[in-house]
Design an enzyme around this catalytic site. Structure first.
Site, PDB file in Angstrom:
ATOM      1  N   SER A  92       0.846  -1.191   0.000  1.00  0.00           N
ATOM      2  CA  SER A  92       0.000   0.000   0.000  1.00  0.00           C
ATOM      3  C   SER A  92       0.886   1.248   0.000  1.00  0.00           C
ATOM      4  O   SER A  92       1.718   1.418  -0.888  1.00  0.00           O
ATOM      5  CB  SER A  92      -0.971  -0.032   1.185  1.00  0.00           C
ATOM      6  N   GLU A 192      -2.021  -2.709  -7.999  1.00  0.00           N
ATOM      7  CA  GLU A 192      -3.168  -3.068  -7.148  1.00  0.00           C
ATOM      8  C   GLU A 192      -3.615  -1.805  -6.448  1.00  0.00           C
ATOM      9  O   GLU A 192      -2.886  -0.820  -6.393  1.00  0.00           O
ATOM     10  CB  GLU A 192      -2.786  -4.162  -6.139  1.00  0.00           C
ATOM     11  N   HIS A 259      -5.006  -5.599  -1.246  1.00  0.00           N
ATOM     12  CA  HIS A 259      -5.741  -5.318  -0.012  1.00  0.00           C
ATOM     13  C   HIS A 259      -6.882  -6.299   0.262  1.00  0.00           C
ATOM     14  O   HIS A 259      -7.616  -6.128   1.237  1.00  0.00           O
ATOM     15  CB  HIS A 259      -6.337  -3.907  -0.070  1.00  0.00           C
TER      16      HIS A 259
END
Length: 296
Positions: A92, A192, A259
């Site tokens: 992330s 992502e 995630h």
């Protein structure tokens, strides 16, 4: 050593992560400011930076594990002293640091769950994948998931090889134009994201294309785009298909990287193979990672 370079975390989540890491025989040290909080940041910039620099510069620390992502890594990345090569674990917002690690020394890093562990999202297979990245010296294989939304995003082609680079799409797009933006030519791009409406995903991919990030890319690995809804009838899969299908390279979606539930670990900055025909992304665990963690 555990650090919180970005957003604030919860002690009970980190306690579960420590329990898991220690069950693997690792000795865990917690940074002084891991549980600090300053609005949406895990404490003041200087304190988060101090923990990170301490972890990278201490020869007794064999791996640096981020508790979570959130936001804040880009605020301090230009002042990080990465020191000797050692595994940096996270995903992330941590993509910003992992891109800097690659730019600074060409070192691999671990794109996987942080120490703020979520048992409801991370089953035993997720833990096994992270452990393999830290302890083994063999390949990590991530296969497309049967129920993954981005599984519908696919462009056929022969297996391609290259260094696996990228990570979180929003961080990748916001790194464009900085010294940390990697050259994807001849390499495999991983993307992502979470909580981004389809039009925002479209905007980020368009920005990367206009900036030349896709020029010469060998292939694209598409991980989980979790809760990426809103803004009209167009879905995130529609956007990914449109944006990636015209690149003229193999594209593999449906990977459990990101995630979502069942998150798997991959190694960034390491040799990789993207094989659309068998639905697999293989990243090679390097000696720098396996030896560093095992020695801890």
């Amino acid at each position: 050593m555990l650090v919180s370079p970005s957003g604030p975390t919860l002690p009970e989540r980190v306690a579960r992560g420590i329990e898991l890491l220690e069950s693997w025989g690792l000795r865990v040290r917690v940074g002084r400011h891991v549980f600090d909080r300053d609005g949406y940041l895990a404490g003041h910039d200087d304190d988060r930076l101090r923990d990170l620099n301490d972890a990278f510069e201490d020869p007794a620390v064999r791996a640096v594990v981020c508790t979570r992502g959130g936001y804040g890594a880009q605020r301090i990345v230009d002042r990080v002293r990465f020191g000797a090569p050692k595994p940096l674990v996270g995903f992330s917002d941590i993509t910003a640091l992992q891109l800097a690690v690659w730019r600074t020394g060409g070192w691999p890093s671990v794109h996987g769950p942080g120490a703020a562990w979520f048992d409801d999202r991370l089953p035993a297979t997720s833990a096994a994948s992270l452990r393999a990245a830290l302890f083994s010296s063999g390949p990590l294989c991530s296969y497309t998931g049967e129920n993954e939304e981005t599984g519908a995003v696919s462009v056929p082609g022969p297996p391609v090889r290259g260094v696996l680079l990228g990570g979180n799409l929003a961080m990748l797009a916001s790194t464009t134009g900085t010294v940390d933006m990697p050259d994807f030519s001849g390499n495999i791009m991983l993307i992502e994201d979470v909580g981004e409406a389809p039009y925002r995903v479209d905007r980020m991919l368009t920005h990367l294309r206009r900036a030349g990030a896709f020029d010469g890319v060998a292939g694209v690995a598409v991980g989980q785009f979790t809760n990426c809804v809103g803004g009209g009838p167009t879905t995130v899969v529609d956007v990914l298909r449109e944006q990636l299908s015209g690149l003229g390279v193999p594209v593999l979606g449906g990977l459990r990287v990101g995630h979502g539930v069942g998150q798997e670990t991959v190694v960034l900055g390491a040799p990789a193979v993207l094989d659309v025909n068998v639905g697999c992304l293989t990243s090679r665990v390097t000696d720098e990672i396996g030896n560093s963690a095992a020695a801890g």
